[in-house]
Scaffold this active site. Structure first.
Site, PDB file in Angstrom:
ATOM      1  N   SER A   7       0.851  -1.194   0.000  1.00  0.00           N
ATOM      2  CA  SER A   7       0.000   0.000   0.000  1.00  0.00           C
ATOM      3  C   SER A   7       0.880   1.234   0.000  1.00  0.00           C
ATOM      4  O   SER A   7       1.980   1.244   0.572  1.00  0.00           O
ATOM      5  CB  SER A   7      -0.891   0.024   1.245  1.00  0.00           C
ATOM      6  OG  SER A   7      -1.579   1.262   1.348  1.00  0.00           O
TER       7      SER A   7
ATOM      8  N   TYR B  72      -1.347   0.305  10.275  1.00  0.00           N
ATOM      9  CA  TYR B  72      -1.495  -0.399   8.993  1.00  0.00           C
ATOM     10  C   TYR B  72      -0.335  -0.048   8.066  1.00  0.00           C
ATOM     11  O   TYR B  72       0.267  -0.929   7.432  1.00  0.00           O
ATOM     12  CB  TYR B  72      -2.828   0.006   8.358  1.00  0.00           C
ATOM     13  CG  TYR B  72      -3.043  -0.475   6.939  1.00  0.00           C
ATOM     14  CD1 TYR B  72      -3.457  -1.776   6.688  1.00  0.00           C
ATOM     15  CD2 TYR B  72      -2.858   0.385   5.858  1.00  0.00           C
ATOM     16  CE1 TYR B  72      -3.667  -2.210   5.384  1.00  0.00           C
ATOM     17  CE2 TYR B  72      -3.070  -0.040   4.561  1.00  0.00           C
ATOM     18  CZ  TYR B  72      -3.480  -1.337   4.330  1.00  0.00           C
ATOM     19  OH  TYR B  72      -3.675  -1.764   3.032  1.00  0.00           O
TER      20      TYR B  72
END
Length: 251
Positions: A143, A156
């Site tokens: 990501s 995250y």
């Protein structure tokens, strides 16, 4: 890299995700044999039937809790059922609740456990297999959140940053051996993971757009790929904003 046999044998870890399904459809259109690993076998059966209708040579479903101790040890059995392995797509993960993680270390560690600890175990198991056979590809869904810590999703993001370094290290390990390892870093994508977010506009991508990047990355390109490609420039700018300015930004 040695040209794999036809049909390709592909294993998708986290096959129920939106990007994973879009990627699986691309492989099905090529006549690949597709292994679908996840925790909902009924859902995997539906996905498998759809892939066969789209041209997949065969599908296999594997009931896997990716975070279970020694779960990655089941890889050999999956490979045996697929008759070999050419590409592995690691696509599972959870966004988690950053506000909860700020208050509760257990919640924070759960995000890290899924997105990094367990994924790292699978990546290393796949790396060992590909190195032994001296061919094949490992593509990992990372990501852009891993490029710089932001208050809205830094736990995250930290896990995804770890995956990126691990994938790059595996790619370096493979140099001159034959296999390839790639980390694909999508920007915001319209999937179930982002269901609660406001969407729309040029910053958002579809699962199909990201899947096209994932499929290409399995065959060619560098060890780090952004999806869509414009995120390379966007994140280069974000990484270079001075901390004195960045820390005043609310995003």
């Amino acid at each position: 890299m040695i040209t794999p046999p036809n049909p390709l044998r592909v294993l998708i870890l986290g096959a129920g995700s939106g990007i994973a399904q879009a990627t699986a459809r691309l492989y099905a259109a090529e006549g690949a044999t597709v292994g679908l690993a996840g925790r909902n076998v009924e859902r995997l059966a539906v996905i498998g039937a759809d892939l066969k209708a789209r041209g997949a040579a065969a599908t296999e479903s594997f009931d896997v809790d990716f975070t279970a101790p020694d779960a990655a040890a089941t890889l050999a059995g999956m490979v045996a059922k697929l008759g070999g392995l050419d590409h592995v797509i690691l696509a599972y993960g959870v966004l988690g609740d950053q506000a909860l993680a700020d208050r509760d270390e257990t919640a924070a560690m759960a995000i890290i456990d899924v997105n990094f600890r367990s994924a790292a175990a699978w990546m290393l198991a796949v790396a060992n297999l590909l190195e032994r056979q001296r061919k094949g590809s490992l593509v990992v869904l990372g990501s852009v959140a891993g490029d710089r810590g932001r208050r809205s999703n830094y736990v995250y993001g930290a896990a995804k940053a770890g995956l990126a370094v691990l994938a790059q290290g595996i790619s370096h390990r493979f140099r001159g051996v034959g296999p390839r390892a790639v980390i694909v870093k999508p920007g915001p994508t319209d999937t179930a993971m982002t269901a609660g977010m406001a969407k729309g506009g040029p910053m958002w991508a579809t699962p199909e757009a990201v899947a096209a990047v994932v499929r290409k990355a399995a065959d060619s390109g560098g060890p780090v790929v952004y999806a869509p490609g414009r995120w390379w420039l966007i994140m280069a700018i974000i990484r270079n904003i001075p901390a004195s300015i960045f820390n005043k930004m609310n995003f």
